[in-house]
Design a protein around this motif. Sequence first.
Motif, PDB file in Angstrom:
ATOM      1  N   GLN A 321       2.624   8.931  42.553  1.00  0.00           N
ATOM      2  CA  GLN A 321       3.480   9.111  43.740  1.00  0.00           C
ATOM      3  C   GLN A 321       3.197   8.052  44.817  1.00  0.00           C
ATOM      4  OE1 GLN A 321       6.039  11.496  44.168  1.00  0.00           O
ATOM      5  NE2 GLN A 321       5.670  11.549  41.942  1.00  0.00           N
ATOM      6  N   ASN A 322       2.017   7.417  44.753  1.00  0.00           N
ATOM      7  CA  ASN A 322       1.610   6.558  45.877  1.00  0.00           C
ATOM      8  C   ASN A 322       1.156   5.140  45.509  1.00  0.00           C
ATOM      9  OD1 ASN A 322       1.611   8.617  48.183  1.00  0.00           O
ATOM     10  ND2 ASN A 322       0.441   9.676  46.561  1.00  0.00           N
ATOM     11  N   PHE A 323       0.854   4.882  44.248  1.00  0.00           N
ATOM     12  CA  PHE A 323       0.240   3.584  43.937  1.00  0.00           C
ATOM     13  C   PHE A 323       0.905   2.922  42.725  1.00  0.00           C
ATOM     14  CE2 PHE A 323      -3.012   4.385  46.991  1.00  0.00           C
ATOM     15  CZ  PHE A 323      -3.271   5.750  46.921  1.00  0.00           C
ATOM     16  N   SER A 324       0.792   1.599  42.657  1.00  0.00           N
ATOM     17  CA  SER A 324       1.417   0.842  41.561  1.00  0.00           C
ATOM     18  C   SER A 324       0.381   0.509  40.493  1.00  0.00           C
ATOM     19  CB  SER A 324       1.992  -0.476  42.115  1.00  0.00           C
ATOM     20  OG  SER A 324       0.897  -1.327  42.482  1.00  0.00           O
ATOM     21  N   ARG A 325       0.891   0.110  39.316  1.00  0.00           N
ATOM     22  CA  ARG A 325       0.015  -0.351  38.250  1.00  0.00           C
ATOM     23  C   ARG A 325      -0.788  -1.572  38.734  1.00  0.00           C
ATOM     24  NH1 ARG A 325       4.570  -0.192  33.421  1.00  0.00           N
ATOM     25  NH2 ARG A 325       4.701   2.075  33.235  1.00  0.00           N
ATOM     26  N   ALA A 326      -0.124  -2.448  39.477  1.00  0.00           N
ATOM     27  CA  ALA A 326      -0.808  -3.667  39.953  1.00  0.00           C
ATOM     28  C   ALA A 326      -2.001  -3.308  40.839  1.00  0.00           C
ATOM     29  CB  ALA A 326       0.173  -4.548  40.726  1.00  0.00           C
ATOM     30  N   TYR A 327      -1.804  -2.319  41.693  1.00  0.00           N
ATOM     31  CA  TYR A 327      -2.890  -1.945  42.617  1.00  0.00           C
ATOM     32  C   TYR A 327      -4.038  -1.303  41.834  1.00  0.00           C
ATOM     33  CZ  TYR A 327      -5.426   0.602  46.255  1.00  0.00           C
ATOM     34  OH  TYR A 327      -6.408   1.094  47.077  1.00  0.00           O
ATOM     35  N   ILE A 328      -3.712  -0.391  40.906  1.00  0.00           N
ATOM     36  CA  ILE A 328      -4.754   0.280  40.135  1.00  0.00           C
ATOM     37  C   ILE A 328      -5.493  -0.727  39.266  1.00  0.00           C
ATOM     38  CG2 ILE A 328      -5.213   2.068  38.399  1.00  0.00           C
ATOM     39  CD1 ILE A 328      -2.770   3.598  39.521  1.00  0.00           C
ATOM     40  N   ARG A 329      -4.717  -1.673  38.673  1.00  0.00           N
ATOM     41  CA  ARG A 329      -5.369  -2.719  37.865  1.00  0.00           C
ATOM     42  C   ARG A 329      -6.345  -3.535  38.730  1.00  0.00           C
ATOM     43  NH1 ARG A 329      -4.888  -8.132  36.825  1.00  0.00           N
ATOM     44  NH2 ARG A 329      -5.647  -8.772  34.748  1.00  0.00           N
ATOM     45  N   HIS A 330      -5.890  -3.861  39.940  1.00  0.00           N
ATOM     46  CA  HIS A 330      -6.760  -4.641  40.855  1.00  0.00           C
ATOM     47  C   HIS A 330      -8.079  -3.886  41.099  1.00  0.00           C
ATOM     48  CE1 HIS A 330      -8.563  -6.098  44.498  1.00  0.00           C
ATOM     49  NE2 HIS A 330      -8.236  -4.978  45.144  1.00  0.00           N
ATOM     50  N   LEU A 331      -7.953  -2.593  41.378  1.00  0.00           N
ATOM     51  CA  LEU A 331      -9.167  -1.789  41.668  1.00  0.00           C
ATOM     52  C   LEU A 331     -10.090  -1.755  40.452  1.00  0.00           C
ATOM     53  CD1 LEU A 331      -7.699   1.326  43.545  1.00  0.00           C
ATOM     54  CD2 LEU A 331      -8.731  -0.739  44.543  1.00  0.00           C
ATOM     55  N   LEU A 332      -9.484  -1.571  39.253  1.00  0.00           N
ATOM     56  CA  LEU A 332     -10.300  -1.493  38.028  1.00  0.00           C
ATOM     57  C   LEU A 332     -11.015  -2.815  37.778  1.00  0.00           C
ATOM     58  CD1 LEU A 332      -7.748   0.423  35.780  1.00  0.00           C
ATOM     59  CD2 LEU A 332      -9.867   1.357  36.731  1.00  0.00           C
ATOM     60  N   LYS A 333     -10.299  -3.915  37.982  1.00  0.00           N
ATOM     61  CA  LYS A 333     -10.903  -5.243  37.757  1.00  0.00           C
ATOM     62  C   LYS A 333     -12.025  -5.498  38.776  1.00  0.00           C
ATOM     63  CE  LYS A 333      -9.360  -8.057  35.179  1.00  0.00           C
ATOM     64  NZ  LYS A 333      -9.760  -8.290  33.771  1.00  0.00           N
ATOM     65  N   ALA A 334     -11.857  -4.902  39.963  1.00  0.00           N
ATOM     66  CA  ALA A 334     -12.862  -5.128  41.030  1.00  0.00           C
ATOM     67  C   ALA A 334     -13.972  -4.083  40.979  1.00  0.00           C
ATOM     68  CB  ALA A 334     -12.157  -5.084  42.392  1.00  0.00           C
ATOM     69  N   ASP A 335     -13.924  -3.246  39.865  1.00  0.00           N
ATOM     70  CA  ASP A 335     -14.927  -2.171  39.744  1.00  0.00           C
ATOM     71  C   ASP A 335     -14.949  -1.249  40.965  1.00  0.00           C
ATOM     72  OD1 ASP A 335     -17.371  -4.046  37.800  1.00  0.00           O
ATOM     73  OD2 ASP A 335     -15.781  -2.638  37.227  1.00  0.00           O
ATOM     74  N   GLU A 336     -13.778  -1.026  41.539  1.00  0.00           N
ATOM     75  CA  GLU A 336     -13.679  -0.089  42.676  1.00  0.00           C
ATOM     76  C   GLU A 336     -13.573   1.338  42.139  1.00  0.00           C
ATOM     77  OE1 GLU A 336     -14.166  -2.228  46.202  1.00  0.00           O
ATOM     78  OE2 GLU A 336     -13.995  -0.078  45.768  1.00  0.00           O
ATOM     79  N   ILE A 337     -14.421   2.233  42.627  1.00  0.00           N
ATOM     80  CA  ILE A 337     -14.451   3.624  42.152  1.00  0.00           C
ATOM     81  C   ILE A 337     -13.079   4.289  42.295  1.00  0.00           C
ATOM     82  CG2 ILE A 337     -15.428   5.919  42.654  1.00  0.00           C
ATOM     83  CD1 ILE A 337     -18.032   4.419  43.455  1.00  0.00           C
ATOM     84  N   PHE A 338     -12.346   3.930  43.341  1.00  0.00           N
ATOM     85  CA  PHE A 338     -11.048   4.587  43.567  1.00  0.00           C
ATOM     86  C   PHE A 338     -10.103   4.338  42.383  1.00  0.00           C
ATOM     87  CE2 PHE A 338      -8.135   7.009  45.730  1.00  0.00           C
ATOM     88  CZ  PHE A 338      -6.955   6.358  46.058  1.00  0.00           C
TER      89      PHE A 338
END
Length: 380
Positions: A321-338
Amino acid sequence: MLTCAFAGQKKVLAAYEEAVKCGYSGARAGRLHTPHGVFDTPMFMPVGTQATVKAVSPRELKEMGAQIILSNTYHLYLRPGTELVAEAGGLHRFMDWDGGILTDSGGFQVFSLGPLRKITEEGAAFRSHIDGSTQFLSPEIAIKAQMNLGADIIMAFDECIPYPAEYQYAKLSTERTTRWAERSQKAHTRSGQALFAIVQGGMYQDLRRVSANDLVSLDFPGYGIGGLSVGEPKPVMYEMLEQTVPLLPENKPRYLMGVGTPDCLVEAVRYGIDMFDCVFPTRVARNGTAMTKSGRLVVKNAAYAKDFLPIDENCGCYACQNFSRAYIRHLLKADEIFGLRLTTIHNLYFLLDFTKKMRQAILEDRFLSFREEFLAQYCK
Ligand SMILES: CNc1nc2cc3c(=O)[nH]c(N)nc3c(CC[C@H]3O[C@@H](OC)[C@H](OC)[C@@H]3OC)c2[nH]1
Ligand SMILES: [Zn+2]
């Protein structure tokens, strides 16, 4: 329509009502009564092995529709200890969860986690995977531990037979598990708590039938189907279900342990399974993989670097409802817990919603077409 109560330990612990049978299949929609609420089946139960469903809060679990969550006696027995949890007011208080809780007896982890020392009629000696200390679990110890934890549903102490296993070993182990179930029953004195037995039998049809019949004659309020999802081919798992489920009382819940992916859930519901647990959705989420009705979507892949759509446009979860694949991919690549939190929230919501959709299809007597349509679209 089947309306009936099931009783455990001579008390009406829960009523299993409105088991609506659908079509030719054994699919049914029921309502499971526990001291912490009445819950709809079929149901998926998020796994919270160490008294937490990894990366999500109880509030988020409630929001996404989780009804019963799991914890594991093996882990909590070793750390922090079940007496400590009892002193804290029990697992519900300890983890601030007011829904249903089911705990496994440790019969799986003892044989799969700690370097196993020895199994005897008395129980299982093993080394702790935490500090290497020598530990021992028996039906009496496992039941006492689960009474300390205070879950609504607890499991008898059993041996999950490895796959593959020789017939003779499977036979002797299954017979011992039945004797352990009887000992579990005798050791279980906590009212308001349902003790489920666990059917074993390896991958042998006759042993599966003997195990089911023997445990049913001991009259438990519900039955786990164990020893599956241990590496066997899926058709073999379904064959074992076909041999086992019809022997279990229609008015009591059936819980297929450790399953699983949506294709396995829809097949198992067809055979008459009501309850499921699996670490799959939370485990693959932490590897950056999302579950969708068309199969897995590896959000971490470069293909999604500039994909500004949600994981699934039709998903009602907080992540979609709030986030894109690009944003989630960015977080995963940056090892962000969120990032892990968002994939976990999506995967749990996906499976919880999937079981809700199956229940609705059963109630509207269109489960078989629902199953056909889903399997046609889903690729493993
Ligand atoms: C993955 N396949 C799979 N086949 C299984 C078979 C058995 C079995 O025969 N007996 C017992 N006692 N447990 C089993 C289990 C463990 C599920 C638990 O293990 C934990 O997940 C790994 C989780 O603990 C919160 C869950 O709690 C009920 C299985 N898991
Ligand atoms: Zn989603």
